[in-house]
Design an enzyme around this catalytic site. Structure first.
Site, mmCIF file in Angstrom:
data_model
loop_
_atom_site.group_PDB
_atom_site.id
_atom_site.type_symbol
_atom_site.label_atom_id
_atom_site.label_comp_id
_atom_site.label_asym_id
_atom_site.label_seq_id
_atom_site.Cartn_x
_atom_site.Cartn_y
_atom_site.Cartn_z
ATOM 1 N N ARG A 1 0.835 -1.215 0.000
ATOM 2 C CA ARG A 1 0.000 0.000 0.000
ATOM 3 C C ARG A 1 0.864 1.257 0.000
ATOM 4 O O ARG A 1 0.465 2.305 -0.483
ATOM 5 C CB ARG A 1 -0.989 -0.004 1.177
ATOM 6 C CG ARG A 1 -1.891 1.223 1.208
ATOM 7 C CD ARG A 1 -3.262 1.010 1.865
ATOM 8 N NE ARG A 1 -3.246 0.149 3.020
ATOM 9 C CZ ARG A 1 -2.733 0.474 4.220
ATOM 10 N NH1 ARG A 1 -2.183 1.646 4.408
ATOM 11 N NH2 ARG A 1 -2.777 -0.400 5.213
ATOM 12 N N ASP B 1 -5.176 18.957 -15.101
ATOM 13 C CA ASP B 1 -5.496 17.610 -15.554
ATOM 14 C C ASP B 1 -5.060 17.539 -17.022
ATOM 15 O O ASP B 1 -5.655 18.151 -17.901
ATOM 16 C CB ASP B 1 -7.002 17.350 -15.405
ATOM 17 C CG ASP B 1 -7.377 15.903 -15.732
ATOM 18 O OD1 ASP B 1 -6.677 15.272 -16.542
ATOM 19 O OD2 ASP B 1 -8.390 15.418 -15.190
ATOM 20 N N LYS C 1 -5.828 6.225 -19.993
ATOM 21 C CA LYS C 1 -6.112 6.675 -21.352
ATOM 22 C C LYS C 1 -4.888 6.523 -22.255
ATOM 23 O O LYS C 1 -4.470 5.418 -22.498
ATOM 24 C CB LYS C 1 -6.640 8.112 -21.319
ATOM 25 C CG LYS C 1 -7.690 8.351 -20.213
ATOM 26 C CD LYS C 1 -9.005 7.651 -20.470
ATOM 27 C CE LYS C 1 -9.963 7.677 -19.282
ATOM 28 N NZ LYS C 1 -10.283 8.997 -18.754
HETATM 29 C C1 LIG Z 1 -10.768 9.432 -17.565
HETATM 30 C C2 LIG Z 1 -10.416 10.745 -17.007
HETATM 31 C C3 LIG Z 1 -10.237 10.914 -15.629
HETATM 32 C C4 LIG Z 1 -10.479 9.802 -14.648
HETATM 33 O O1 LIG Z 1 -9.608 8.748 -14.824
HETATM 34 P P1 LIG Z 1 -9.962 7.228 -14.421
HETATM 35 O O2 LIG Z 1 -8.686 6.529 -14.710
HETATM 36 O O3 LIG Z 1 -11.108 6.797 -15.270
HETATM 37 O O4 LIG Z 1 -10.322 7.238 -12.978
HETATM 38 C C5 LIG Z 1 -9.893 12.168 -15.168
HETATM 39 N N1 LIG Z 1 -9.730 13.216 -16.005
HETATM 40 C C6 LIG Z 1 -9.888 13.086 -17.330
HETATM 41 C C7 LIG Z 1 -9.716 14.279 -18.197
HETATM 42 C C8 LIG Z 1 -10.238 11.861 -17.878
HETATM 43 O O5 LIG Z 1 -10.426 11.743 -19.197
#
Ligand SMILES: *Cc1c(COP(=O)(O)O)cnc(C)c1O
Length: 393
Positions: free
Chosen positions: A58, A182, A207
């Protein structure tokens, strides 16, 4: 300066390129085997006093550390911390806030970020205000409102609004406000938020970074040692860590990120131009096109326009849905960034639960479609889109 930060190469005179850094990792921890790929360290605990300093998964595991090393070198920063998902990474950052703190958020943040602030952190007294960061008055708001944090995303989902990160970060730095970006839609290969002045660069590695739609992960990159310590604390104290296996998959996936992304961006640019000429398509949004409202910022800030293309059809919700369903090579699914092309109809999928007023404020129309362009042959993708759009006439 960038060379000093590169973890993997011991020769600072030669700064390696992204394609090299994405492929090579530092220690494999598997002494004496010569293993080219790291093993998967499927263990919950470690013998006390081991040379790697591991104690319990963890709070750290060789597979986390290997991936963190690669992510930090590709981002060209000092520290990366990995999490179990992008949402875990967002939670880690938000967990550093105190009751009463204000977060000045871009009004088009990813839906799960909005939900987390409004339905979870609001209960603990964290306040949010939503502003349009393409509006210069947002810069004044940073100074006047004195938030604890500024939270940005660029390009945004699904309308690909591009925010001038350098301008916002510079205003925030003047007011001593940390900025979170982000960077999921761009990745470090397209834009480097930390070099543009951000404090934290967050990515859903689910992604583009992993790129094969087979694992979930998140990461936070920073040059600030105090922020790094907070992220390491959150990983362990909130139980936000990933699994060693997912880190191993993402370490494998990122090796081809530069190759994949180059092809995906090339395909996306071709599709955007093709769709813009299509009689059934009302409008196209793609950051590097001349008709994008923030094209000048996008050209300056982004190396390539990314691999998401958003289009508007002048049709009913049902017709737009039918076009998505008529495609062969685009799977109708949420998520993005994989080698396989995906198509999303926000009105019936990601934004189905959003009220009509908010949808109209965000510009989510019934005919809006978001394409996550993959690595398939672009001629096949064009043929496929043309045949699906032809069902409208
Ligand atoms: C998919 C996504 C997230 C969240 O990510 P997960 O891996 O699905 O938890 C956050 N910000 C953006 C811009 C995303 O496309």
């Amino acid at each position: 300066m960038a060379a000093e930060r590169i973890h993997l190469l011991q020769h600072p005179a030669t700064a390696p390129a992204d394609a090299t850094l994405a492929i090579h990792h530092g220690e494999s921890f598997a002494d004496g085997t010569g293993t080219v790929m790291p093993p998967i360290y499927a263990t919950s605990t470690f013998a006390h006093g081991n040379p790697g300093g591991f104690d319990y998964t963890r709070s750290g595991n060789p597979n986390f550390r290997i991936l963190e090393g690669v992510l930090a070198s590709v981002e060209r920063c000092d520290h990366a911390t990995v999490f179990g998902s992008g949402v875990s990474a967002i939670t880690a950052i938000a967990s550093t806030l105190q009751q009463g703190d204000l977060v000045l958020c871009e009004e088009n943040l990813y839906g799960c970020t909005v939900r987390l602030f409004e339905q979870v952190f609001a209960k603990f007294g964290v306040r949010t205000e939503w502003v349009d960061f393409t509006d210069p008055s947002a810069l004044t708001a940073i100074v006047e409102r004195q938030p604890a944090m500024v939270w940005l995303e660029s390009p945004t989902n699904p309308l690909l609004k591009v925010i001038d990160l350098e301008a916002v970060c510079s205003a925030a730095r003047g007011a001593e406000v940390p900025v979170v970006v982000d960077n999921t839609f761009a990745t470090a290969l397209v834009q480097r938020p930390l070099q543009l002045g951000a404090t934290l660069s967050l990515t859903s590695t689910t992604k583009y970074i992993n790129g094969h739609s087979d694992a979930l992960g998140g990461a936070v990159c920073t040059d600030a040692p105090d922020w790094h310590a907070r992220m390491v604390f959150a990983q362990k104290a909130l139980g936000l860590m990933p699994s060693p296996f997912d880190c191993w998959l993402i370490t494998r996936g990122i090796k081809t990120l530069p190759l994949r992304l180059r092809q995906q961006i090339e395909n996306a640019a071709v599709l955007a131009n093709h769709l813009a000429e299509h009689p059934q398509v009302d409008w196209v949004r793609y950051p590097h096109r001349a008709d994008h409202p923030q094209q000048a910022v996008a050209l300056r800030q982004m190396q390539g326009g990314g691999a998401i293309v958003t289009i508007g059809l002048n049709t009913s919700r049902e017709q737009a849905y039918a076009v998505c369903k008529a495609l062969r090579w685009f799977t109708m699914a949420e998520s993005l960034g994989g080698v396989e092309s995906l198509i999303c109809h926000p009105a019936t999928m990601t934004h189905a639960a959003v009220s009509p007023e908010v949808k109209s404020k965000l510009g989510i129309t019934d005919g809006l479609i978001r394409l996550s362009v993959g690595c398939e042959d672009v001629a096949d993708l064009i043929t496929d889109l043309d045949q699906a759009l032809a069902t409208l006439s």
